[in-house]
Design a protein around this motif. Structure first.
Motif, mmCIF file in Angstrom:
data_model
loop_
_atom_site.group_PDB
_atom_site.id
_atom_site.type_symbol
_atom_site.label_atom_id
_atom_site.label_comp_id
_atom_site.label_asym_id
_atom_site.label_seq_id
_atom_site.Cartn_x
_atom_site.Cartn_y
_atom_site.Cartn_z
ATOM 1 N N GLU A 55 0.828 -1.215 0.000
ATOM 2 C CA GLU A 55 0.000 0.000 0.000
ATOM 3 C C GLU A 55 0.855 1.256 0.000
ATOM 4 O O GLU A 55 1.919 1.296 0.624
ATOM 5 N N HIS A 56 0.377 2.285 -0.670
ATOM 6 C CA HIS A 56 1.062 3.578 -0.679
ATOM 7 C C HIS A 56 0.105 4.620 -1.238
ATOM 8 O O HIS A 56 -0.866 4.304 -1.913
ATOM 9 N N ASP A 57 0.395 5.866 -0.934
ATOM 10 C CA ASP A 57 -0.372 6.962 -1.528
ATOM 11 C C ASP A 57 0.509 8.200 -1.615
ATOM 12 O O ASP A 57 1.111 8.466 -2.644
ATOM 13 N N CYS A 58 0.658 8.927 -0.502
ATOM 14 C CA CYS A 58 1.376 10.212 -0.575
ATOM 15 C C CYS A 58 2.869 10.073 -0.850
ATOM 16 O O CYS A 58 3.462 10.905 -1.509
ATOM 17 N N ARG A 59 3.477 9.039 -0.312
ATOM 18 C CA ARG A 59 4.938 8.830 -0.356
ATOM 19 C C ARG A 59 5.690 10.008 0.250
ATOM 20 O O ARG A 59 6.804 10.326 -0.127
ATOM 21 N N GLU A 60 5.049 10.684 1.178
ATOM 22 C CA GLU A 60 5.669 11.823 1.874
ATOM 23 C C GLU A 60 5.565 11.672 3.385
ATOM 24 O O GLU A 60 5.763 12.631 4.129
ATOM 25 N N GLY A 61 5.145 10.511 3.859
ATOM 26 C CA GLY A 61 5.060 10.289 5.305
ATOM 27 C C GLY A 61 3.870 10.936 5.975
ATOM 28 O O GLY A 61 3.878 11.128 7.194
ATOM 29 N N ILE A 62 2.835 11.262 5.213
ATOM 30 C CA ILE A 62 1.715 11.966 5.841
ATOM 31 C C ILE A 62 0.368 11.254 5.738
ATOM 32 O O ILE A 62 -0.567 11.619 6.445
ATOM 33 N N CYS A 63 0.222 10.260 4.877
ATOM 34 C CA CYS A 63 -1.113 9.677 4.679
ATOM 35 C C CYS A 63 -1.351 8.424 5.529
ATOM 36 O O CYS A 63 -2.489 8.085 5.835
ATOM 37 N N GLY A 64 -0.305 7.711 5.896
ATOM 38 C CA GLY A 64 -0.451 6.509 6.712
ATOM 39 C C GLY A 64 -0.746 5.252 5.922
ATOM 40 O O GLY A 64 -1.025 4.206 6.511
ATOM 41 N N SER A 65 -0.713 5.325 4.588
ATOM 42 C CA SER A 65 -1.031 4.133 3.786
ATOM 43 C C SER A 65 0.050 3.069 3.839
ATOM 44 O O SER A 65 -0.244 1.880 3.853
ATOM 45 N N CYS A 66 1.304 3.484 3.807
ATOM 46 C CA CYS A 66 2.380 2.499 3.689
ATOM 47 C C CYS A 66 2.738 1.900 5.047
ATOM 48 O O CYS A 66 2.382 2.446 6.084
ATOM 49 N N GLY A 67 3.463 0.824 5.017
ATOM 50 C CA GLY A 67 3.947 0.235 6.255
ATOM 51 C C GLY A 67 4.097 -1.260 6.166
ATOM 52 O O GLY A 67 3.198 -1.951 5.660
ATOM 53 N N THR A 81 10.288 7.441 10.966
ATOM 54 C CA THR A 81 10.318 7.446 9.496
ATOM 55 C C THR A 81 9.413 6.337 8.949
ATOM 56 O O THR A 81 9.532 5.189 9.374
ATOM 57 N N THR A 82 8.552 6.698 8.019
ATOM 58 C CA THR A 82 7.728 5.689 7.353
ATOM 59 C C THR A 82 8.543 5.018 6.235
ATOM 60 O O THR A 82 9.552 5.578 5.791
ATOM 61 N N VAL A 83 8.087 3.858 5.774
ATOM 62 C CA VAL A 83 8.858 3.169 4.732
ATOM 63 C C VAL A 83 8.931 3.970 3.426
ATOM 64 O O VAL A 83 9.864 3.807 2.659
ATOM 65 N N CYS A 84 7.960 4.853 3.201
ATOM 66 C CA CYS A 84 8.025 5.660 1.973
ATOM 67 C C CYS A 84 9.100 6.738 2.054
ATOM 68 O O CYS A 84 9.498 7.299 1.038
ATOM 69 N N GLN A 85 9.547 7.033 3.261
ATOM 70 C CA GLN A 85 10.579 8.059 3.453
ATOM 71 C C GLN A 85 11.939 7.439 3.797
ATOM 72 O O GLN A 85 12.925 8.146 3.979
ATOM 73 N N CYS A 159 -0.832 11.646 14.480
ATOM 74 C CA CYS A 159 -1.005 10.213 14.163
ATOM 75 C C CYS A 159 -1.597 10.053 12.768
ATOM 76 O O CYS A 159 -2.607 10.663 12.442
ATOM 77 N N ILE A 160 -0.949 9.233 11.950
ATOM 78 C CA ILE A 160 -1.400 9.042 10.566
ATOM 79 C C ILE A 160 -2.155 7.717 10.379
ATOM 80 O O ILE A 160 -2.488 7.337 9.252
ATOM 81 N N GLY A 161 -2.358 6.983 11.484
ATOM 82 C CA GLY A 161 -3.144 5.745 11.382
ATOM 83 C C GLY A 161 -2.482 4.645 10.586
ATOM 84 O O GLY A 161 -3.153 3.833 9.949
HETATM 85 S S1 FES Z 1 2.682 6.515 1.429
HETATM 86 FE FE1 FES Z 1 1.750 8.051 2.697
HETATM 87 S S2 FES Z 1 2.768 7.807 4.595
HETATM 88 FE FE2 FES Z 1 3.857 6.436 3.295
#
Ligand code: FES
Ligand code: SF4
Length: 248
Positions: A55-67, A81-85, A159-161
């Motif tokens: 899963e991914h969306d913003c790829r900026e560490g703000i949406c909470g999709s990745c992990g 740090t999220t995995v997208c960052q 918290c980005i959930g």
């Molecule tokens: S893709 Fe949005 S926080 Fe990682």
């Protein structure tokens, strides 16, 4: 740089999963973990294989999709740090990475690295909001908020959930997430009228969803990419116990 990936592959919840080895050569140290998976997936698509689902969306560490877990750590080895960052320069040339989905009964697996985190949505839906009559928004400055409360509410609202706290917890507890949502609204004047009802409803839903209980281990705080502090769990417990006593 070269990296060896061992990625959890599982077609769906009903099938049996297994780790599959992928060799990644010519890895750019500046690419993110998700970009590395993109490159691996491009190779898989060319050879007619099923790409790795994540899963991914913003790829900026703000949406909470990745992990996902990297070598047993939620979101990998870099704090906050999220995995997208998370960029590849934080790994060593030749390193082996074991990549697995969040594992918790309340987060059933959908495919590969994708799990169903809708339990979080239902906890929010139970009370993570402020009921206001719709009309034009009042000027923010008409409601004074003490600076310390505003800062703490803002910290909790970060918290980005993502669910890393649940994945890292040996009890698969969602206390840090739920506490953040309860603390965020409970610290502000707008959140006071529904404060007790909110704590009761959200903690009730937390239990219904099958998350474990918090035993103050602190793994959640250690992996949280938004550095949510354990104090939000104390706030949740205080609001919940206060509301429970108020009902007697
Ligand atoms: S893709 Fe949005 S926080 Fe990682
Ligand atoms: S508390 Fe932290 S780890 Fe848990 S869902 Fe929120 S941002 Fe993710």
């Amino acid at each position: 740089m070269r990296l060896t990936l061992h990625v959890w592959r599982q077609k769906n919840a009903a099938s049996t999963g297994r780790m599959v080895r992928y060799q990644a050569d010519d890895v750019n140290p500046d690419m993110s973990m998700l970009e590395l998976l993109d490159v691996v997936n491009e190779g898989l698509i060319v050879t007619g294989e099923e790409p790795i689902a994540f899963e991914h969306d913003c790829r900026e560490g703000i949406c909470g999709s990745c992990g996902f877990m990297i070598n047993g750590i939620a979101h990998g080895p870099l704090p906050a740090t999220t995995v997208c960052q998370l960029t590849m320069r934080h790994f060593k040339d030749g390193q082996e990475l074991y990549i697995e989905p969040w594992r918790a009964r309340a987060f059933p697996l959908i495919k590969d690295l994708v799990v169903d985190r809708s339990a979080f949505d239902r906890i929010i839906g139970a009370g993570g909001y402020v009921s206001v009559p719709t009309a034009s928004a009042p000027d923010g400055n008409t409601i004074p908020v003490p600076k310390e409360n505003a800062d703490r509410a803002m910290d909790a609202a970060a918290c980005i959930g993502c669910g890393a706290c649940v994945a890292a917890c040996p009890n698969a507890a969602a206390a840090l997430f739920t506490g953040a949502k309860i603390a965020h609204l409970g610290l502000l004047p707008q959140g006071q009228p529904e404060r007790s009802r909110r704590a009761l409803a959200m903690v009730r839903e937390y239990n219904v969803e099958g998350f474990g209980s918090c035993t103050n281990i602190g793994e959640c705080e250690a992996v949280c990419p938004k550095e949510i502090r354990l104090e939000v769990i104390a706030r949740m417990n205080r609001d919940f116990i206060g509301a429970s006593w108020g009902r007697r």
